[in-house]
Design an enzyme around this catalytic site. Structure first.
Site, mmCIF file in Angstrom:
data_model
loop_
_atom_site.group_PDB
_atom_site.id
_atom_site.type_symbol
_atom_site.label_atom_id
_atom_site.label_comp_id
_atom_site.label_asym_id
_atom_site.label_seq_id
_atom_site.Cartn_x
_atom_site.Cartn_y
_atom_site.Cartn_z
ATOM 1 N N ASP A 37 -80.756 -34.813 17.062
ATOM 2 C CA ASP A 37 -80.823 -36.220 17.467
ATOM 3 C C ASP A 37 -82.278 -36.688 17.407
ATOM 4 O O ASP A 37 -83.196 -35.988 17.829
ATOM 5 C CB ASP A 37 -80.272 -36.370 18.893
ATOM 6 C CG ASP A 37 -79.963 -37.810 19.234
ATOM 7 O OD1 ASP A 37 -78.784 -38.140 19.424
ATOM 8 O OD2 ASP A 37 -80.915 -38.635 19.315
ATOM 9 N N HIS A 42 -69.193 -38.899 16.311
ATOM 10 C CA HIS A 42 -70.132 -37.782 16.449
ATOM 11 C C HIS A 42 -70.004 -37.179 17.840
ATOM 12 O O HIS A 42 -69.679 -37.873 18.802
ATOM 13 C CB HIS A 42 -71.576 -38.228 16.192
ATOM 14 C CG HIS A 42 -72.013 -39.377 17.036
ATOM 15 N ND1 HIS A 42 -71.695 -40.683 16.747
ATOM 16 C CD2 HIS A 42 -72.726 -39.425 18.185
ATOM 17 C CE1 HIS A 42 -72.197 -41.481 17.660
ATOM 18 N NE2 HIS A 42 -72.827 -40.748 18.565
ATOM 19 N N GLN A 101 -70.577 -46.271 22.627
ATOM 20 C CA GLN A 101 -70.955 -45.670 21.337
ATOM 21 C C GLN A 101 -71.889 -46.594 20.578
ATOM 22 O O GLN A 101 -71.505 -47.699 20.180
ATOM 23 C CB GLN A 101 -69.667 -45.431 20.523
ATOM 24 C CG GLN A 101 -69.882 -44.728 19.200
ATOM 25 C CD GLN A 101 -68.572 -44.522 18.441
ATOM 26 O OE1 GLN A 101 -67.501 -44.975 18.874
ATOM 27 N NE2 GLN A 101 -68.644 -43.869 17.303
ATOM 28 N N ASN A 150 -69.053 -40.376 22.683
ATOM 29 C CA ASN A 150 -68.899 -41.744 23.183
ATOM 30 C C ASN A 150 -67.930 -42.562 22.335
ATOM 31 O O ASN A 150 -67.822 -42.373 21.119
ATOM 32 C CB ASN A 150 -70.265 -42.432 23.203
ATOM 33 C CG ASN A 150 -71.185 -41.832 24.242
ATOM 34 O OD1 ASN A 150 -70.775 -41.568 25.369
ATOM 35 N ND2 ASN A 150 -72.436 -41.606 23.877
ATOM 36 N N HIS A 189 -72.100 -35.029 20.762
ATOM 37 C CA HIS A 189 -73.432 -34.631 21.237
ATOM 38 C C HIS A 189 -73.356 -33.220 21.819
ATOM 39 O O HIS A 189 -72.499 -32.946 22.684
ATOM 40 C CB HIS A 189 -73.904 -35.559 22.362
ATOM 41 C CG HIS A 189 -74.114 -36.981 21.957
ATOM 42 N ND1 HIS A 189 -75.362 -37.504 21.723
ATOM 43 C CD2 HIS A 189 -73.236 -38.003 21.765
ATOM 44 C CE1 HIS A 189 -75.250 -38.786 21.409
ATOM 45 N NE2 HIS A 189 -73.963 -39.121 21.424
HETATM 46 P P1 5GP Z 1 -74.060 -42.759 20.670
HETATM 47 O O1 5GP Z 1 -74.482 -43.644 21.791
HETATM 48 O O2 5GP Z 1 -73.560 -43.551 19.487
HETATM 49 O O3 5GP Z 1 -73.130 -41.684 21.103
HETATM 50 O O4 5GP Z 1 -75.377 -41.992 20.223
HETATM 51 C C1 5GP Z 1 -76.006 -42.178 18.988
HETATM 52 C C2 5GP Z 1 -77.093 -41.152 18.891
HETATM 53 O O5 5GP Z 1 -77.596 -41.152 17.567
HETATM 54 C C3 5GP Z 1 -78.293 -41.430 19.821
HETATM 55 O O6 5GP Z 1 -78.502 -40.299 20.657
HETATM 56 C C4 5GP Z 1 -79.465 -41.657 18.839
HETATM 57 O O7 5GP Z 1 -80.679 -41.128 19.309
HETATM 58 C C5 5GP Z 1 -78.984 -40.970 17.575
HETATM 59 N N1 5GP Z 1 -79.483 -41.567 16.347
HETATM 60 C C6 5GP Z 1 -79.457 -42.880 16.006
HETATM 61 N N2 5GP Z 1 -79.990 -43.074 14.788
HETATM 62 C C7 5GP Z 1 -80.365 -41.845 14.338
HETATM 63 C C8 5GP Z 1 -80.996 -41.400 13.116
HETATM 64 O O8 5GP Z 1 -81.323 -42.164 12.207
HETATM 65 N N3 5GP Z 1 -81.241 -40.065 13.016
HETATM 66 C C9 5GP Z 1 -80.894 -39.177 14.009
HETATM 67 N N4 5GP Z 1 -81.198 -37.897 13.793
HETATM 68 N N5 5GP Z 1 -80.304 -39.564 15.155
HETATM 69 C C10 5GP Z 1 -80.047 -40.888 15.321
#
Ligand code: 5GP
Ligand code: ZN
Length: 129
Positions: free
Chosen positions: A29, A96, A90, A85, A98
């Site tokens: 992440d 995805h 999300q 999420n 975590h």
């Molecule tokens: P969500 O809230 O959708 O479950 O979490 C999305 C996650 O994706 C966040 O923890 C954020 O830091 C990560 N993320 C967003 N954009 C990128 C990216 O371009 N590269 C990587 N490696 N992680 C990302």
């Protein structure tokens, strides 16, 4: 489709990749909650837990087990929190999971996080040789 995780999966955008097979990719992440925070992502675009294919979901869970073993052995960590999420929770609209490594007495809170090692240090420990 303009999807950041599709772009990571097809190599258009770089990532710190930990594991890849025909179905999933695992990478660090970009804004980790703890050292070694990984995202397990199916390569084929799908939104969330409601839309994901059953077989892909089973495969993802097998990969999660592999990544847990890797994290325990290579970081090492003492526990792992797993979350996924949906809906307004999300941010990235591509399914995805975590994997958030935990450390003894880490007092993790999900706003500030805990990061003893930076992303490059943890990547050195986890990446495939
Ligand atoms: P969500 O809230 O959708 O479950 O979490 C999305 C996650 O994706 C966040 O923890 C954020 O830091 C990560 N993320 C967003 N954009 C990128 C990216 O371009 N590269 C990587 N490696 N992680 C990302
Ligand atoms: Zn996508």
């Amino acid at each position: 489709m303009d999807c950041i995780f599709c772009k990571i999966a097809n190599g258009e955008i770089p990532s710190k990749k930990i594991y890849e097979d025909d179905v999933v990719i695992v990478f660090l992440d970009i804004n980790p909650i703890s050292s070694g925070h990984m995202l397990v992502v199916p390569k084929d675009h799908t939104l969330d837990l409601e839309t994901i294919d059953d077989e892909v979901l089973i495969h993802i869970n097998k990969v999660i087990r592999k990544m847990m073993k890797l994290a325990y052995e290579k970081i090492p960590c003492d526990g792992i929190t797993i979350c996924q999420n949906n809906g307004t929770a999300q941010e990235v609209k591509h399914y995805h999971v975590h994997l958030i490594p935990r450390y003894k007495n880490d007092k993790l809170n999900f706003v500030d996080g805990i990061k003893d090692l930076d992303v490059d240090q943890i990547y050195e420990k986890l990446k495939q040789n």
